[in-house]
Motif scaffolding. Structure first.
Motif, PDB file in Angstrom:
ATOM      1  N   VAL A   1     -25.528  42.263 -14.846  1.00  0.00           N
ATOM      2  CA  VAL A   1     -27.076  42.146 -15.207  1.00  0.00           C
ATOM      3  C   VAL A   1     -27.768  43.640 -15.207  1.00  0.00           C
ATOM      4  O   VAL A   1     -27.184  44.185 -14.087  1.00  0.00           O
ATOM      5  CB  VAL A   1     -27.704  41.169 -14.741  1.00  0.00           C
ATOM      6  N   ALA A   2     -28.133  43.988 -16.412  1.00  0.00           N
ATOM      7  CA  ALA A   2     -28.884  45.640 -16.334  1.00  0.00           C
ATOM      8  C   ALA A   2     -30.364  45.428 -16.970  1.00  0.00           C
ATOM      9  O   ALA A   2     -30.438  44.418 -17.630  1.00  0.00           O
ATOM     10  CB  ALA A   2     -27.956  46.522 -16.990  1.00  0.00           C
ATOM     11  N   PRO A   3     -30.967  46.559 -16.880  1.00  0.00           N
ATOM     12  CA  PRO A   3     -32.023  46.663 -17.685  1.00  0.00           C
ATOM     13  C   PRO A   3     -31.957  46.517 -19.154  1.00  0.00           C
ATOM     14  O   PRO A   3     -30.912  46.966 -19.718  1.00  0.00           O
ATOM     15  CB  PRO A   3     -32.690  47.935 -17.194  1.00  0.00           C
ATOM     16  N   LYS A   4     -32.749  45.906 -19.842  1.00  0.00           N
ATOM     17  CA  LYS A   4     -32.867  45.681 -21.337  1.00  0.00           C
ATOM     18  C   LYS A   4     -32.353  47.202 -22.223  1.00  0.00           C
ATOM     19  O   LYS A   4     -33.132  48.117 -21.447  1.00  0.00           O
ATOM     20  CB  LYS A   4     -33.876  45.347 -21.858  1.00  0.00           C
ATOM     21  N   MET A   5     -31.351  47.110 -22.957  1.00  0.00           N
ATOM     22  CA  MET A   5     -31.225  48.592 -23.707  1.00  0.00           C
ATOM     23  C   MET A   5     -32.481  48.838 -24.452  1.00  0.00           C
ATOM     24  O   MET A   5     -33.221  47.780 -25.020  1.00  0.00           O
ATOM     25  CB  MET A   5     -30.067  48.119 -24.460  1.00  0.00           C
ATOM     26  N   LYS A   6     -32.514  50.009 -24.985  1.00  0.00           N
ATOM     27  CA  LYS A   6     -33.845  50.476 -25.708  1.00  0.00           C
ATOM     28  C   LYS A   6     -33.826  49.983 -27.137  1.00  0.00           C
ATOM     29  O   LYS A   6     -34.792  49.816 -27.883  1.00  0.00           O
ATOM     30  CB  LYS A   6     -33.920  52.127 -25.558  1.00  0.00           C
ATOM     31  N   GLN A   7     -32.385  49.831 -27.813  1.00  0.00           N
ATOM     32  CA  GLN A   7     -32.024  49.396 -28.922  1.00  0.00           C
ATOM     33  C   GLN A   7     -31.545  47.862 -29.095  1.00  0.00           C
ATOM     34  O   GLN A   7     -30.561  47.610 -29.616  1.00  0.00           O
ATOM     35  CB  GLN A   7     -31.344  50.268 -29.826  1.00  0.00           C
ATOM     36  N   GLU A   8     -32.202  47.325 -28.123  1.00  0.00           N
ATOM     37  CA  GLU A   8     -31.570  45.679 -27.850  1.00  0.00           C
ATOM     38  C   GLU A   8     -31.435  44.956 -29.167  1.00  0.00           C
ATOM     39  O   GLU A   8     -30.423  44.335 -29.453  1.00  0.00           O
ATOM     40  CB  GLU A   8     -32.428  45.031 -26.747  1.00  0.00           C
TER      41      GLU A   8
ATOM     42  N   ILE B   1     -27.896  42.355 -32.812  1.00  0.00           N
ATOM     43  CA  ILE B   1     -27.652  41.755 -34.114  1.00  0.00           C
ATOM     44  C   ILE B   1     -26.127  42.049 -34.429  1.00  0.00           C
ATOM     45  O   ILE B   1     -25.355  41.459 -34.917  1.00  0.00           O
ATOM     46  CB  ILE B   1     -28.557  42.201 -35.111  1.00  0.00           C
ATOM     47  N   ALA B   2     -25.801  43.403 -34.156  1.00  0.00           N
ATOM     48  CA  ALA B   2     -24.284  43.807 -34.223  1.00  0.00           C
ATOM     49  C   ALA B   2     -23.466  43.270 -33.446  1.00  0.00           C
ATOM     50  O   ALA B   2     -22.369  42.763 -33.976  1.00  0.00           O
ATOM     51  CB  ALA B   2     -24.360  45.495 -33.965  1.00  0.00           C
ATOM     52  N   PHE B   3     -23.806  42.856 -32.231  1.00  0.00           N
ATOM     53  CA  PHE B   3     -22.918  42.001 -31.381  1.00  0.00           C
ATOM     54  C   PHE B   3     -22.712  40.499 -31.924  1.00  0.00           C
ATOM     55  O   PHE B   3     -21.381  40.250 -32.133  1.00  0.00           O
ATOM     56  CB  PHE B   3     -23.408  42.021 -29.972  1.00  0.00           C
ATOM     57  N   PHE B   4     -23.791  40.034 -32.414  1.00  0.00           N
ATOM     58  CA  PHE B   4     -23.572  38.750 -32.829  1.00  0.00           C
ATOM     59  C   PHE B   4     -22.691  38.640 -34.312  1.00  0.00           C
ATOM     60  O   PHE B   4     -21.887  37.579 -34.284  1.00  0.00           O
ATOM     61  CB  PHE B   4     -25.319  38.238 -33.370  1.00  0.00           C
ATOM     62  N   LEU B   5     -22.817  39.511 -35.018  1.00  0.00           N
ATOM     63  CA  LEU B   5     -22.085  39.550 -36.255  1.00  0.00           C
ATOM     64  C   LEU B   5     -20.507  39.691 -36.020  1.00  0.00           C
ATOM     65  O   LEU B   5     -19.757  39.156 -36.477  1.00  0.00           O
ATOM     66  CB  LEU B   5     -22.470  40.760 -37.302  1.00  0.00           C
TER      67      LEU B   5
ATOM     68  N   ILE C   1     -16.536  31.118 -26.481  1.00  0.00           N
ATOM     69  CA  ILE C   1     -17.370  30.866 -24.879  1.00  0.00           C
ATOM     70  C   ILE C   1     -17.370  32.381 -24.291  1.00  0.00           C
ATOM     71  O   ILE C   1     -18.432  32.564 -23.729  1.00  0.00           O
ATOM     72  CB  ILE C   1     -16.579  29.995 -24.257  1.00  0.00           C
ATOM     73  N   ALA C   2     -16.103  32.987 -24.543  1.00  0.00           N
ATOM     74  CA  ALA C   2     -16.148  34.464 -24.113  1.00  0.00           C
ATOM     75  C   ALA C   2     -17.117  35.081 -24.795  1.00  0.00           C
ATOM     76  O   ALA C   2     -18.019  36.142 -23.958  1.00  0.00           O
ATOM     77  CB  ALA C   2     -14.702  35.135 -24.322  1.00  0.00           C
ATOM     78  N   PHE C   3     -17.286  35.205 -26.012  1.00  0.00           N
ATOM     79  CA  PHE C   3     -18.456  35.884 -26.488  1.00  0.00           C
ATOM     80  C   PHE C   3     -19.773  35.313 -26.389  1.00  0.00           C
ATOM     81  O   PHE C   3     -20.668  36.502 -25.707  1.00  0.00           O
ATOM     82  CB  PHE C   3     -18.403  36.058 -28.150  1.00  0.00           C
ATOM     83  N   THR C   4     -19.977  34.038 -26.001  1.00  0.00           N
ATOM     84  CA  THR C   4     -21.399  33.688 -25.481  1.00  0.00           C
ATOM     85  C   THR C   4     -21.537  34.042 -24.162  1.00  0.00           C
ATOM     86  O   THR C   4     -22.845  34.520 -23.646  1.00  0.00           O
ATOM     87  CB  THR C   4     -21.306  32.226 -25.425  1.00  0.00           C
TER      88      THR C   4
ATOM     89  N   LEU D   1     -25.279  40.489 -21.438  1.00  0.00           N
ATOM     90  CA  LEU D   1     -25.726  41.843 -21.832  1.00  0.00           C
ATOM     91  C   LEU D   1     -27.278  41.699 -22.340  1.00  0.00           C
ATOM     92  O   LEU D   1     -27.881  42.701 -22.072  1.00  0.00           O
ATOM     93  CB  LEU D   1     -24.974  42.124 -23.057  1.00  0.00           C
ATOM     94  N   PHE D   2     -27.889  40.572 -22.875  1.00  0.00           N
ATOM     95  CA  PHE D   2     -28.813  40.511 -23.702  1.00  0.00           C
ATOM     96  C   PHE D   2     -30.059  39.400 -22.897  1.00  0.00           C
ATOM     97  O   PHE D   2     -30.855  39.651 -22.576  1.00  0.00           O
ATOM     98  CB  PHE D   2     -28.736  40.116 -24.977  1.00  0.00           C
TER      99      PHE D   2
END
Length: 600
Positions: free
Chosen positions: A379-386, A391-395, A441-444, A450-451
């Protein structure tokens, strides 16, 4: 123009090797200062320009090869005019053309991305990149087993340098492991080639495939043992279990563009398994041994990769395990030994290579925006281009896990359809579906960390965490996001134009199983239609040449069938050899004349 087209058609299979080879040599001769001085070096724009022009020229060449190969004709290029099986030949068919296009379609955007910043972090990046392309293209085009070994070594030597690009303790340590493993594989490769040559007497793939079924029992088993040894070597290159544990950690420490281009290297091993073990050693014994081992290995590799991804603590290792899982899926397709399954495997191979490269590029983007947390799944602070990153991660997750309507889903559906009437159909279907579920499950899990669980950045200017967070970049590394979008757009087009692509890979799968077609295209025949080859193999046979004195050559009458008339008249054919050729031709004519009345 017609002369140029004729020249291109006659010599085209060699250009994909010569272009990166000459580019690499030119870039080395251009010189290189220390890595810390590259940014200020006046030659750096020249390196980038030469490199990018070369890779675009290579891409155009590969596309032209694809157009040529799509006619169904096999193009053969004889090095130094020595015909097979006595000389080394380059063979351009549908499969090699497909792999060349995939190589350059991946190399062009990655090199464009690396040419902005990454190439300044180490010396000779561009030269090694092109020598890697030279090895890859050579491996895909060669029709000779020993030449396959040579090009493997070229691409491996370039990969050793690229793996250490930008230096670092972790890269050096895992680089030593990587070099050691591949040196062992190279030794096994040579031993396997020796066993095959000692029993068959040839290393040309088409000739070996022709001779193996005719060998006596002991020689046949020795040749098959050599082929199985090559299978182990190719398995190491492809990172299949139980010899693929090295991949996730090794690729994880490579720089972002290097890890992305390395995704094509595992496919060289898969290509070699399909080309050599799938079609060269295609008699009953060879196929039964291959099918006995390859199916369980593929299923276990796919399952292991998904479980490893589920347990990963770093995103880059997560990608490495997903690459392993995709390799297992392709091996399952090869093990089914039917054209429908091989077509599905080839379609999925292209998809898995491009999506894995996109994922490694995304890891670079995520690492740049998480600061000290890098790619650790913590767990880390939100990324600036979250939003853009999520969206890229989801695709990528949808495509890599094999969900509709993307190419990964289509590839797996085609594979499952190809299991019809197979003895282990239910087992294959169940494991493939379990792997897809575990991948989801691994991607979830990774996306959740991350998000969804990302914390709100520190807002108090007096806190050190606030200063640290503000120092993080507001934008993706130069060209990083654009390269990812380009690759993802390519995969969307890949599924949108699935119909013509599937038609091509189906014809490819049918072509590579047509052994007589390759033998007719590559090997020469005499006036009686018999293939000209050293068979049976005689280790004491030494042909007479211009340089070792005058010796009687019982095979001299074959020479006019093997070389061009211009070479036959040249100075390298001795007068003694020419007299032998004429004498044996006359003797052969007399024998034919004597047989004619008997035939009537």
């Amino acid at each position: 123009m017609s002369s140029f087209l004729n020249f291109w058609s006659a010599h085209s299979p060699i250009f994909s090797i010569l272009i990166p080879a000459f580019t690499g040599f030119v870039l080395i001769l251009l010189g290189n200062p220390g890595s810390g001085s590259l940014k200020q070096d006046w030659r750096q724009p020249w390196r980038r320009g030469i490199s990018l022009i070369s890779v675009l020229l290579g891409l155009a060449t590969a596309i032209s090869y694809l157009i040529q190969a799509n006619t169904g004709k096999i193009f053969v290029y004889q090095l130094s005019e020595w015909t097979a099986p006595f000389g080394i030949v380059m063979v351009l068919d549908r499969l090699s053309a497909l792999m060349l296009v995939l190589t350059y379609a991946l190399a062009a955007p990655i090199l464009w991305f690396a040419s902005k910043e990454w190439d300044e972090r180490g010396r000779y990046f561009h030269a090694m990149f092109h020598l890697l392309l030279m090895g890859l293209c050579g491996a895909f085009l060669t029709g000779d087993l020993f030449n396959l070994f040579v090009f493997f070594e070229i691409l491996l030597m370039a990969s050793y340098v690229l793996l250490l690009h930008a230096q670092g303790k972790a890269r050096f340590q895992l680089g030593i492991h990587y070099v050691t493993i591949n040196l062992l594989a190279s030794a096994l490769f040579l031993i396997g080639l020796g066993m095959i040559y000692g029993s068959v007497g040839s290393l040309n793939m088409a000739d070996v495939a022709r001779i193996i079924p005719t060998l006596e029992n002991d020689q046949h088993r020795l040749a098959i043992a050599g082929g199985l040894l090559l299978f182990v070597v190719f398995g190491i290159k492809a990172a299949m279990l139980p010899v693929g544990f090295w991949l996730p950690k090794t690729y994880a420490v490579a720089t972002t563009p290097v890890a992305a281009i390395f995704t094509i290297m595992t496919k060289v091993g898969i290509y070699a398994i399909l080309r050599v073990n799938g079609t060269v050693f295609n008699d009953a014994l060879g196929q039964s041994l291959l099918n006995t081992w390859l199916l369980p290995i593929g299923l276990l590799t796919s399952l292991y990769g998904a479980i490893g991804a589920l347990a990963s603590e770093r995103l880059r290792r997560f990608v490495g395990f997903m690459v392993l899982s995709s390799i297992g899926t392709i091996l399952v397709a090869i093990s089914l030994s039917n054209t429908q399954a091989w077509a599905a495997g080839l379609y999925y191979l292209v998809h898995s290579t491009i999506i894995a490269a996109s994922f490694y590029l995304l890891c670079g983007w995520i690492t740049s925006q998480r600061g000290a947390f890098k790619d650790h799944l913590k767990v880390a602070p939100k990324m600036k281009q979250e939003k853009a990153i999520s969206i890229a991660f989801f695709l990528i997750a949808l495509m890599m896990a094999g969900l509709p309507p993307f190419s990964g889903f289509l590839g797996k559906v085609l594979l499952l359809q190809a299991t019809a009437n197979h003895t282990f159909q239910i087992t294959i279907i169940v494991i493939i579906l379990i792997v897809s579920l575990l991948s989801i499950i691994a991607f979830t899990r990774a996306g959740f960390i991350l998000f969804w669980r990302a914390t709100t950045p520190e807002s108090n200017p007096e806190e050190e965490a606030f200063i640290t967070y503000q120092q993080l970049p507001n934008q993706a590394p130069a060209r990083n996001d654009k390269t990812i979008y380009l690759l993802l757009a390519g995969l969307i087009a890949y599924v949108a134009y699935a119909t013509p692509i599937l038609s091509y890979v189906e014809k490819t799968a049918a072509q590579i199983t047509d052994a007589p077609l390759y033998q007719h295209s590559i090997l020469k025949t005499d006036e009686h239609g018999q293939v000209i080859s050293v068979e049976p193999f005689d280790p004491n046979y030494v042909p007479e040449t211009k340089y070792n004195g005058e010796m009687v050559d019982p095979n001299a009458h074959y020479i006019p069938y093997l070389i061009s008339p211009e070479t036959l008249k040249g100075e390298h054919i001795s007068e003694y050899k020419k007299r032998q050729i004429q004498g044996q031709e006359q003797q052969q004519q007399v024998e034919n004349d004597q047989l004619k009345p008997m035939e009537q």
